[in-house]
Design a protein around this motif. Structure first.
Motif, PDB file in Angstrom:
ATOM      1  N   HIS A 130     -22.269 -60.846  10.680  1.00 20.92           N
ATOM      2  CA  HIS A 130     -20.996 -60.137  10.763  1.00 20.92           C
ATOM      3  C   HIS A 130     -20.521 -59.906   9.337  1.00 20.92           C
ATOM      4  N   HIS A 185     -28.449 -62.024  13.385  1.00 18.76           N
ATOM      5  CA  HIS A 185     -27.168 -61.334  13.455  1.00 18.76           C
ATOM      6  C   HIS A 185     -26.319 -61.721  12.254  1.00 18.76           C
ATOM      7  N   GLY A 216     -22.498 -56.828  12.938  1.00 18.95           N
ATOM      8  CA  GLY A 216     -21.151 -56.554  13.423  1.00 18.95           C
ATOM      9  C   GLY A 216     -20.262 -56.346  12.215  1.00 18.95           C
ATOM     10  N   THR A 217     -19.125 -55.702  12.402  1.00 20.65           N
ATOM     11  CA  THR A 217     -18.264 -55.431  11.254  1.00 20.65           C
ATOM     12  C   THR A 217     -16.808 -55.359  11.678  1.00 20.65           C
ATOM     13  N   SER A 274     -18.647 -64.915   9.648  1.00 19.41           N
ATOM     14  CA  SER A 274     -18.433 -63.716   8.845  1.00 19.41           C
ATOM     15  C   SER A 274     -18.705 -63.949   7.358  1.00 19.41           C
TER      16      SER A 274
END
Length: 281
Positions: A239, A237, A277-278, A215
């Protein structure tokens, strides 16, 4: 040989630090499964949410009752928050801050040390093995964002970065062991002293692998970083925690971006083929 067992709660950084602790005791202790009776238990705790703290404290009390003669080392973020009423009074319980993970057995010499000094410690230790399919490599420690809803910045100390050469050596070691995906992690990896330069050097390694970022906060993500991730040895990807789409809430939370800033990141990442993503509170 005496036995030791490890419990880990929370983030990828904690999982990496547990591996550091395991490797440091291999010559002195036999590491056994968590459900077995051990001479020493190490609980590596998390405090990012109340349930995380509660689970670790419940485990501490359970181990005290099941095996009262064992030593229990309670470390990690919740060590700074746990109170004496949360566990049974005993000389066999050792409440120690994060710095003790670099020398976990030294915790046996005290019953409590969660001083300020335990929050600022060297992060140059590396690991040499991993027992899951994707190794984690801790590249950074600490956070200075102090978001109003988050306690982590108060527990992990000042921001500091692992030496770039050590990170590259860890990656090469894992790839040479046969691992094909590696995750870079830390408390606040976007604050790494020169993250883009590190990623470029990783991309130059002539080895067959890919890297995934854990993240990363929106204020550290720009078009250049997305361009780097979209090319070469990186999982496509990211996050990126949004937390709220309300600019008023973001300002109150001391999140240093707006919903428009986040939308720009999403649009450019999508253009470059990056999946996102979050988190939303």
């Amino acid at each position: 040989m005496k036995t030791i067992a490890f419990y880990t709660f929370g983030c990828k950084t904690n999982q990496y630090e547990t591996q550091v602790m395991k490797e440091s005791v291999l010559k002195q202790f036999k590491i056994i499964e968590k459900n077995e009776y051990a001479d020493i238990y190490v609980i590596n705790t998390c405090a990012v949410t109340k349930p995380a703290s509660d689970q670790a404290r419940q485990l501490l009390r359970k181990l005290q009752k099941q095996n009262p003669n064992a030593h229990v080392i309670y470390t990690g973020c919740d060590s700074y928050l746990i109170d004496k009423v949360d566990y049974l009074d005993s000389r066999n319980v050792h409440i120690v801050g994060n710095s003790y993970k670099n020398d976990i057995l030294s915790a046996l010499s005290c019953t409590r040390d969660t001083s300020l000094q335990t929050k600022t410690y060297s992060i140059e230790k590396c690991v040499s093995s991993w027992d899951k399919s994707r190794p984690f490599i801790k590249i950074q420690e600490g956070c200075e964002n102090f978001c109003t809803y988050c306690v982590v910045a108060h527990l992990r100390g000042k921001q500091r970065s692992k030496d770039e050469a050590l990170v590259l050596d860890e990656i090469k070691s894992f790839v040479n062991q046969g691992f094909r995906e590696i995750v870079l992690t830390g408390t606040n990896i976007g604050s790494y002293k020169d993250l883009k330069q590190l990623l470029k050097k990783i991309n130059q390694l002539e080895l067959d692998f890919r890297v995934r970022l854990s993240s990363i906060e929106p204020m550290y993500v720009d078009n250049e970083l997305i361009d780097i991730i979209s090319d070469g040895k990186f999982a496509k990807h990211l996050h990126i925690p949004l937390q709220s789409a309300s600019n008023r809430i973001l300002e109150l939370a001391k999140r240093h971006y707006t919903s428009v800033d986040f939308e720009k990141i999403v649009n450019y990442a999508s253009l470059k083929g990056i999946f996102l993503g979050t988190d939303i509170i």
